[in-house]
Design an enzyme around this catalytic site. Sequence first.
Site, mmCIF file in Angstrom:
data_model
loop_
_atom_site.group_PDB
_atom_site.id
_atom_site.type_symbol
_atom_site.label_atom_id
_atom_site.label_comp_id
_atom_site.label_asym_id
_atom_site.label_seq_id
_atom_site.Cartn_x
_atom_site.Cartn_y
_atom_site.Cartn_z
ATOM 1 N N SER A 1 -40.785 22.753 -59.892
ATOM 2 C CA SER A 1 -39.664 23.557 -60.375
ATOM 3 C C SER A 1 -38.342 22.925 -59.970
ATOM 4 O O SER A 1 -38.229 22.317 -58.907
ATOM 5 C CB SER A 1 -39.768 24.979 -59.801
ATOM 6 O OG SER A 1 -38.749 25.809 -60.325
ATOM 7 N N ASP A 2 -37.344 23.069 -60.833
ATOM 8 C CA ASP A 2 -36.013 22.566 -60.517
ATOM 9 C C ASP A 2 -34.969 23.472 -61.161
ATOM 10 O O ASP A 2 -35.186 24.009 -62.252
ATOM 11 C CB ASP A 2 -35.835 21.131 -61.029
ATOM 12 C CG ASP A 2 -34.590 20.477 -60.461
ATOM 13 O OD1 ASP A 2 -34.663 19.980 -59.319
ATOM 14 O OD2 ASP A 2 -33.536 20.493 -61.137
ATOM 15 N N THR A 3 -33.837 23.633 -60.485
ATOM 16 C CA THR A 3 -32.791 24.548 -60.938
ATOM 17 C C THR A 3 -31.441 23.865 -60.926
ATOM 18 O O THR A 3 -31.114 23.138 -59.983
ATOM 19 C CB THR A 3 -32.735 25.796 -60.031
ATOM 20 O OG1 THR A 3 -34.010 26.438 -60.038
ATOM 21 C CG2 THR A 3 -31.677 26.786 -60.514
ATOM 22 N N GLY B 1 -36.313 24.824 -64.673
ATOM 23 C CA GLY B 1 -37.443 24.225 -65.373
ATOM 24 C C GLY B 1 -38.692 24.332 -64.519
ATOM 25 O O GLY B 1 -38.620 24.272 -63.290
#
Length: 198
Positions: free
Chosen positions: A74-76, A111
């Site tokens: 996950s990435d923000t 994502g």
Amino acid sequence: MDVILASASPRRKELLSGLCPSFVCIPAKGEEKPLKSLPQDVVCELSKQKALDVEQQVRLGDTRKEKEYLIIGSDTIVAYNGKIMGKPANKEEAYYMLSTLQNHTHKVYTGVTFLIEQGTRIEDTFYEEADVTMYPMTEKQIRDYIATGEPMDKAGAYAIQGKCAVYIKRVEGEYNTVVGFPIARIYQELLKKGIILC
């Protein structure tokens, strides 16, 4: 099935623990290198990079012939008027970000990538977005918030679940997208694949 969170984030760990009673955290070791430019594409690309990095670590460290696992990367990122705001490099950059975001509405993109091995390998990436509106902040309020140290490792220089909560006027979209792990969407996407973790 082994469930692996490709992150050391305590926020993501806490959210996943509500869905899955047993998992391990293995953070990615590689350098993040986005090649895309649109915020939603960047978070998808980076979440996939993290998941693939951890998958390689798992394959190298596991001698079992039959491996079943779910890796979640996950990435923000925060974006204002299409411009991406990552983690601030210093206090002045944090001040610039917060002074830009205060009294305005910006977007947060998270994502998520699933890498699933159950005899066959499945790879799936998606993103969630939310609109966040902040209350006005004075220069002193911004400086005092920066002095807490909280903004320095956060995209956009703030944590919605932390001390900046008092400046958040409205969130449109899943709240946990802003936290960095849209757990409701994650649950729904896993259900579509017949995976129930709880």
